[in-house]
Write a protein that holds these residues in place. Structure first.
Motif, short mmCIF file in Angstrom:
data_model
loop_
_atom_site.label_atom_id
_atom_site.label_comp_id
_atom_site.label_asym_id
_atom_site.label_seq_id
_atom_site.Cartn_x
_atom_site.Cartn_y
_atom_site.Cartn_z
N LEU A 56 4.21 -16.70 11.41
CA LEU A 56 4.04 -15.54 10.53
C LEU A 56 2.82 -14.73 10.93
CD1 LEU A 56 5.14 -14.31 7.76
CD2 LEU A 56 3.22 -15.53 6.75
N PHE A 57 1.69 -15.41 11.13
CA PHE A 57 0.47 -14.70 11.50
C PHE A 57 0.56 -14.11 12.91
CE2 PHE A 57 -1.40 -17.33 8.07
CZ PHE A 57 -1.85 -16.27 7.29
N MET A 58 1.19 -14.82 13.82
CA MET A 58 1.35 -14.28 15.17
C MET A 58 2.24 -13.04 15.15
SD MET A 58 1.51 -17.45 17.81
CE MET A 58 1.78 -16.32 19.15
N GLY A 59 3.32 -13.09 14.35
CA GLY A 59 4.21 -11.95 14.24
C GLY A 59 3.51 -10.75 13.62
N LEU A 60 2.69 -10.99 12.61
CA LEU A 60 1.93 -9.88 12.01
C LEU A 60 1.00 -9.24 13.03
CD1 LEU A 60 1.04 -11.34 8.49
CD2 LEU A 60 2.53 -9.41 8.96
N PHE A 61 0.33 -10.08 13.79
CA PHE A 61 -0.61 -9.57 14.79
C PHE A 61 0.13 -8.81 15.88
CE2 PHE A 61 -2.88 -10.25 18.84
CZ PHE A 61 -4.01 -9.52 18.56
N LEU A 62 1.18 -9.41 16.44
CA LEU A 62 1.91 -8.76 17.53
C LEU A 62 2.69 -7.54 17.04
CD1 LEU A 62 3.11 -11.90 19.47
CD2 LEU A 62 1.22 -10.37 20.05
N GLY A 63 3.18 -7.58 15.81
CA GLY A 63 3.88 -6.43 15.25
C GLY A 63 2.96 -5.24 15.06
N ALA A 64 1.71 -5.51 14.77
CA ALA A 64 0.74 -4.43 14.60
C ALA A 64 0.43 -3.75 15.93
CB ALA A 64 -0.54 -4.97 13.98
N LEU A 65 0.63 -4.47 17.03
CA LEU A 65 0.35 -3.89 18.34
C LEU A 65 1.48 -3.02 18.87
CD1 LEU A 65 -1.29 -6.97 20.10
CD2 LEU A 65 -2.41 -5.05 18.99
N ASP A 66 2.67 -3.11 18.26
CA ASP A 66 3.80 -2.28 18.69
C ASP A 66 3.55 -0.83 18.30
OD1 ASP A 66 5.24 -4.27 19.85
OD2 ASP A 66 6.60 -4.58 18.15
N ASN A 67 3.62 0.04 19.26
CA ASN A 67 3.44 1.47 18.99
C ASN A 67 4.80 2.15 19.03
OD1 ASN A 67 0.66 1.49 18.72
ND2 ASN A 67 0.34 1.67 20.93
N PRO A 68 5.03 3.10 18.13
CA PRO A 68 6.29 3.85 18.19
C PRO A 68 6.34 4.69 19.47
CG PRO A 68 4.86 4.73 16.49
CD PRO A 68 4.20 3.49 17.02
N LEU A 69 7.56 4.85 20.00
CA LEU A 69 7.73 5.61 21.23
C LEU A 69 7.42 7.08 21.04
CD1 LEU A 69 11.01 3.96 22.56
CD2 LEU A 69 8.67 3.59 23.36
N MET A 70 7.78 7.62 19.90
CA MET A 70 7.55 9.04 19.65
C MET A 70 6.35 9.22 18.71
SD MET A 70 11.41 10.45 19.30
CE MET A 70 12.20 9.15 18.39
N GLN A 71 5.23 8.71 19.12
CA GLN A 71 4.05 8.71 18.27
C GLN A 71 3.57 10.13 17.94
OE1 GLN A 71 1.00 6.24 19.88
NE2 GLN A 71 -0.13 6.12 17.98
N GLU A 72 3.69 11.04 18.87
CA GLU A 72 3.21 12.41 18.63
C GLU A 72 4.06 13.13 17.58
OE1 GLU A 72 4.39 11.78 22.03
OE2 GLU A 72 2.51 10.73 22.38
N GLU A 73 5.35 12.79 17.53
CA GLU A 73 6.27 13.47 16.62
C GLU A 73 6.27 12.88 15.21
OE1 GLU A 73 10.06 13.40 18.50
OE2 GLU A 73 9.30 14.26 20.36
N MET A 74 5.58 11.77 15.01
CA MET A 74 5.59 11.08 13.71
C MET A 74 4.31 11.41 12.95
SD MET A 74 6.99 7.35 14.92
CE MET A 74 7.36 6.67 13.32
N SER A 75 4.46 11.56 11.64
CA SER A 75 3.27 11.78 10.81
C SER A 75 2.57 10.43 10.62
CB SER A 75 3.68 12.35 9.45
OG SER A 75 4.41 11.38 8.71
N ALA A 76 1.38 10.46 10.06
CA ALA A 76 0.61 9.23 9.83
C ALA A 76 1.37 8.30 8.90
CB ALA A 76 -0.76 9.57 9.26
#
Length: 166
Positions: A56-76
């Protein structure tokens, strides 16, 4: 010339050399606790729960590191929601995998240990092979064999590193 008599605080006298500490008998609570922990089902479930927590903790940590592909087009707000969903998916998947891994390894090691009536590296090797094979069995026989060999090797190396077996 130096005096040959050593400091009495440094060298123990004859009575201290032969003194034996008394044997302490375990209490009934300690015996019951050992009996409970020696149960393979209890040991396996506890290992599964602890593995799930780690996953659970590893998934939370690694999931937080995933960046969306279209980061510029997404709002905060959209990025936050996306990241929260990724963290949830990753943590749930990792928790399940680590729980199954912990439960399988612990059950296999306990059963082999009880069948052989020995606590040694062979139990760890067999448990690692069973766990690795079971975790990769969906990929077919080749994958199961590679998983068996890989996880058994990893398990033995960890045991050697932790120096649990003499």
């Amino acid at each position: 010339m130096a005096d040959s008599v050593s400091d009495p605080k440094e060298a123990p006298n004859e009575a201290e050399k032969t003194a034996v500490e008394p044997i302490r008998m375990p209490t009934m609570e300690e015996i019951r606790g050992q009996d409970i922990w020696n149960n393979c089902a209890v040991r396996s479930v506890v290992s599964g729960v602890m593995g799930g927590g780690l996953g659970l903790f590893m998934g939370l940590f690694l999931g937080a590191l995933d960046n969306p592909l279209m980061q510029e087009e997404m709002s905060a707000k959209q990025q936050f929601i996306y990241t929260a969903k990724q963290m949830g998916r990753r943590s749930w998947g990792s928790a399940k995998a680590f729980a199954i891994m912990g439960l399988t390894f612990s059950a296999a090691e306990c059963i082999v240990e009880k069948a052989r009536a020995k606590h040694d590296m062979t139990n760890t090797f067999v448990a690692g092979c069973v766990t690795g094979g079971a975790m990769s069995a969906r990929g077919g026989p080749k994958a199961a064999c590679v998983g068996c060999a890989g996880f058994a090797t990893f398990s033995v190396l960890i045991e050697k590193f932790l120096d649990r077996h003499t």
